[in-house]
Structure formats: structure tokens, C-alpha cells
Design an enzyme around this catalytic site. Structure first.
Site, PDB file in Angstrom:
ATOM      1  N   GLY A   1       0.767  -1.410  -0.053  1.00  0.00           N
ATOM      2  CA  GLY A   1      -0.044  -0.010   0.040  1.00  0.00           C
ATOM      3  C   GLY A   1       0.946   1.256  -0.136  1.00  0.00           C
ATOM      4  N   CYS A   2       0.401   2.339   0.387  1.00  0.00           N
ATOM      5  CA  CYS A   2       0.993   3.564   0.399  1.00  0.00           C
ATOM      6  C   CYS A   2       2.173   3.614   1.161  1.00  0.00           C
ATOM      7  CB  CYS A   2       0.004   4.776   1.180  1.00  0.00           C
ATOM      8  SG  CYS A   2       0.847   6.306   1.296  1.00  0.00           S
ATOM      9  N   PHE A   3       3.276   3.976   0.888  1.00  0.00           N
ATOM     10  CA  PHE A   3       4.570   3.807   1.501  1.00  0.00           C
ATOM     11  C   PHE A   3       4.582   4.601   2.827  1.00  0.00           C
ATOM     12  CE2 PHE A   3       6.525   5.938  -2.695  1.00  0.00           C
ATOM     13  CZ  PHE A   3       6.063   7.103  -2.371  1.00  0.00           C
ATOM     14  N   TRP A   4       4.021   5.603   2.938  1.00  0.00           N
ATOM     15  CA  TRP A   4       4.009   6.592   4.119  1.00  0.00           C
ATOM     16  C   TRP A   4       4.025   5.706   5.387  1.00  0.00           C
ATOM     17  CZ3 TRP A   4       0.037  10.842   2.418  1.00  0.00           C
ATOM     18  CH2 TRP A   4       0.561  11.513   1.350  1.00  0.00           C
TER      19      TRP A   4
END
Length: 235
Positions: free
Chosen positions: A68-71
């Protein structure tokens, strides 16, 4: 189709296209997609197959994971003991297309991922994988994570060597057989094609933007779960 959060929450942070206040007023809530209940860390078995060279003479090792979002992925692993660096970036596609605008189209072969540098004498590759499956993302979602949709948000492991591939492949089989997840694991173990760091504004995003609506709703809860379910690994 691209996630409704992509041009709003994420590009807002990158380019100032809209304000976080608009998201707080209702756009974020409208974009939320129900997801499966994640398995608890206490229910996940430790990897039965472990790396034979853990520790050894290597001072540091690297692991590349996507979920998913790497943040949020970055934020979770920055709080794991033994991890010395986490970098957000792109893995799985050619270097020529490893930039945010192209990857966001979902047709480059890249996944948003993280490169973890860690001390194998303090944390094993198997332990990193357990955190990955337990709290960093939902490994049963195919080509998405929550509101983020597309192959660039897939769950994937990019082994750096045959040893990592052996451990990762065996652990997926073990978890599927254990029945701890309500659906089969969608995580793929892919061929290593290199890793390209993401743009500077994506690095340490959660730490630098703690009140961003996307961070508050999607990323901070993952870090909280890490602390609650892996107290021995949390820092």
C-alpha cells in the site's frame, strides 16, 4: 481507476492542490473503503523457516517490502528495534519509470515500497516479515490497500537473495495453512529488479506531517498497533 485519495490527500501534500481542511470536511470519509479485519500479532506464528545466516559477519542487511501507500509502511518500520534506516521508493519496474507521477498511473510494474536497512543481530528478516503481515498492511487485499487502488499498491516482497526468498515463500505458505487470516494471502514474492528512492517530499512523511488527515486515519493506527502488539520490538 486511481484512488480518490491519490489526487486529493497525497498530491495535496506534494503540490498544494487542495487543503487538508477540505478532506477533513468529508472527502476523506467518502473515500474510505471497508477492509478485512487484520489478524492480531498474537495469532500469527513465528516463521518456521528462518535465515541460516542471521547475524553472521554482516553488520547490516536490507529488505524491500511493498504494502500500500509507502508512508505508513515507512512509519511502522522506523519504529522497529534493529532497523537503522527506512527509505520510501519504487520496486518491481524499470528504473526509467520510477517516479511518482508515472508509478501513480498503475502501469509501470512498480509498487510503492520501502527499503529497510537493519542489523540482523538485533532483528531477523523473519521478524520483519511478521511485522509486515501483522500490522503494516492487510496482506489479503489484491492490488489495493483500503482506499488506495491499483497494482502500485499491491502487497509484495522483493527478496535480495535466495535466502530471503526461501524464508518469505515458506512464511506465506505457513500463514495460509494456519488460517489466521479470513482470506488467502495475496502477497507476491517477486524478482528483484532494484529499488529507486522516492522523491524527497515522500521521505519521513508521517513524522513531518503528523496531522495530515490521511496520516491520522490510515498511518498512525498502524504504528499504534506495532507498539501494542510488538512491545519487545517497538522503539
Amino acid at each position: 481507476m486511481p484512488s480518490p485519495l491519490q489526487p486529493l490527500a497525497r498530491r495535496a501534500a506534494a503540490g498544494g492542490l487542495i487543503t487538508a481542511g477540505l478532506l477533513a470536511a468529508g472527502l476523506l470519509a467518502a473515500a474510505v473503503v471497508p477492509r478485512l479485519q487484520a489478524a492480531s500479532a498474537k495469532d500469527l506464528p513465528d516463521p518456521a523457516v528462518v535465515e541460516t545466516s542471521a547475524g553472521g559477519s554482516t553488520a547490516t542487511a536490507t529488505a524491500v517490502l511493498a504494502g500500500g501507500c509507502f508512508w505508513g509502511m515507512e512509519a511502522v518500520f522506523e519504529h522497529v528495534k534493529g532497523v537503522t534506516e527506512v527509505v520510501t521508493g519504487y520496486a518491481g519496474g524499470p528504473a526509467a519509470t520510477a517516479d511518482y507521477e508515472q508509478v501513480s498511473n498503475g502501469n509501470t510494474g512498480h509498487a510503492e515500497g520501502i527499503r529497510i536497512t537493519y542489523d540482523p543481530a538485533k532483528v531477523s528478516y523473519g521478524q520483519l516479515l511478521k511485522v509486515f503481515f501483522a500490522v503494516a498492511h492487510d496482506p489479503t487485499e489484491l492490488n489495493r490497500q483500503g482506499p488506495d487502488v491499483g497494482s502500485q499498491y499491491r502487497s509484495a516482497i522483493f527478496p535480495a537473495d535466495p535466502e530471503q526468498r526461501r524464508v518469505a515463500t515458506a512464511y506465506i505458505v505457513q500463514l495460509n495453512r494456519s488460517g489466521v487470516f479470513p482470506q488467502p494471502i495475496a502477497t507476491t514474492v517477486e524478482t528483484w529488479r532494484g529499488f529507486t528512492p522516492a522523491e524527497a517530499y515522500h521521505q519521513d512523511f508521517v513524522a513531518r506531517n503528523p496531522t495530515h488527515p490521511y496520516v491520522v486515519f490510515h498511518d498512525k493506527p498502524k504504528v499504534a498497533r506495532l507498539e501494542a502488539e510488538f512491545p519487545g520490538l517497538y522503539r
